[in-house]
Design an enzyme around this catalytic site. Structure first.
Site, PDB file in Angstrom:
ATOM      1  N   ASP A  61       0.815  -1.210   0.000  1.00 52.66           N
ATOM      2  CA  ASP A  61       0.000   0.000   0.000  1.00 52.66           C
ATOM      3  C   ASP A  61       0.855   1.269   0.000  1.00 52.66           C
ATOM      4  O   ASP A  61       2.049   1.243   0.315  1.00 52.66           O
ATOM      5  CB  ASP A  61      -0.891   0.030   1.244  1.00 52.66           C
ATOM      6  CG  ASP A  61      -2.037  -0.956   1.168  1.00 52.66           C
ATOM      7  OD1 ASP A  61      -2.044  -1.802   0.262  1.00 52.66           O
ATOM      8  OD2 ASP A  61      -2.929  -0.870   2.035  1.00 52.66           O
ATOM      9  N   HIS A 205       3.661  -2.074   3.198  1.00 53.51           N
ATOM     10  CA  HIS A 205       3.631  -0.684   2.737  1.00 53.51           C
ATOM     11  C   HIS A 205       4.973  -0.329   2.110  1.00 53.51           C
ATOM     12  O   HIS A 205       6.016  -0.480   2.761  1.00 53.51           O
ATOM     13  CB  HIS A 205       3.335   0.269   3.901  1.00 53.51           C
ATOM     14  CG  HIS A 205       1.974   0.056   4.508  1.00 53.51           C
ATOM     15  ND1 HIS A 205       1.713  -0.990   5.362  1.00 53.51           N
ATOM     16  CD2 HIS A 205       0.808   0.747   4.354  1.00 53.51           C
ATOM     17  CE1 HIS A 205       0.435  -0.926   5.727  1.00 53.51           C
ATOM     18  NE2 HIS A 205      -0.131   0.105   5.128  1.00 53.51           N
TER      19      HIS A 205
END
Length: 254
Positions: A61, A205
């Site tokens: 992400d 992430h």
């Protein structure tokens, strides 16, 4: 402190939050998968033993990140692993070439809204706008997303339908690496490896360097355990086949 806690409880009881304000959070944990909190709206609910192949969907992400994502892409290439990158539209607008590289390398690009807002706190019009703006920014890099992930895993009651109206399926996760807490790379690695099961969806992430540090060992250890890292579209294909097998197993005989 105790009096304050009691007061807070009374206030919450007198002023309950609506579902739209609370949202959903990905707290479903490990398989067997019940899709209400993993893949909202999907008809896939099964135990991992029905999977014919130990596949894992690796997701990143909050990119594109100009420094970290090229390193992540190279590590994935070395391990012949595929992933899905949930990109923020405003970031993608500044890194169109990097989006093109992701697509050209065979990875998937997903929509993570344009400005990373908590959707459970926004109107339907605002939600639709941030999703649409992200789609437009990603298209400038040659990506045509089919997957959507809400920031913070927070959904209003209408979010899934809003995303679906724009051609997007909503996907959360089963394994949270907690890399966003800036924990040491070794802890990120252990969290992911401990959470792996056939059909797992891993949340990482790309805007945190501990992710880059942990990734080579995650892939190597996962491979040694027999796992194969795939895009969400391939993950879905395997899950649908497994769901079909599970239904056949449960079907009564003649």
């Amino acid at each position: 402190m105790k009096r304050l806690s009691v007061l807070a409880t009374l206030l919450l009881a007198a002023w309950p939050l609506r579902a739209e304000e609370v949202g959903w959070v990905a707290t479903h944990g490990r398989a067997g998968f019940v899709t209400a909190h993993l893949y909202p709206g999907a008809a896939i609910t099964l135990a991992p033993q029905h999977l014919a192949s130990p596949i894992v969907a690796l997701t990143f992400d909050d990119g594109p990140h100009g420094a970290n994502d090229p390193q992540i892409l190279e590590i994935l290439r070395q391990h012949k692993a595929a992933a899905t990158f949930f990109l923020i539209g405003r970031n993608a607008a500044h890194h169109r070439d990097l989006v093109r590289v992701m697509v050209a390398a065979g990875h998937e690009v997903g929509n993570h809204t344009h400005d990373h807002i908590r959707l459970s706190q926004h109107t339907a019009t605002e939600q639709a706008a941030t999703i649409a703006n992200a789609n437009a920014a990603l298209a400038l890099g040659g990506a045509q997303p089919r997957w959507f992930r809400p920031p913070f895993g927070s959904l209003a009651s209408d979010t899934v339908a809003i995303a679906r109206a724009q051609g997007l399926e909503t996907m959360l996760w089963t394994v949270d690496s907690k890399d966003y807490r800036n924990i040491p790379a070794a802890e990120v690695e252990e969290r992911v490896i401990t959470g792996l099961t056939p059909g797992a969806v891993v949340l990482m992430h790309s805007n945190h360097h501990n992710t880059v540090e942990a990734l080579p060992n995650i892939l190597a250890r996962g491979e040694a355990l027999g796992y194969r890292f795939v895009t969400l579209t391939e993950w879905k294909s395997w899950m649908e086949r497994a769901s079909f097998v599970a239904a056949a197993v449960k079907a009564p005989g003649p």
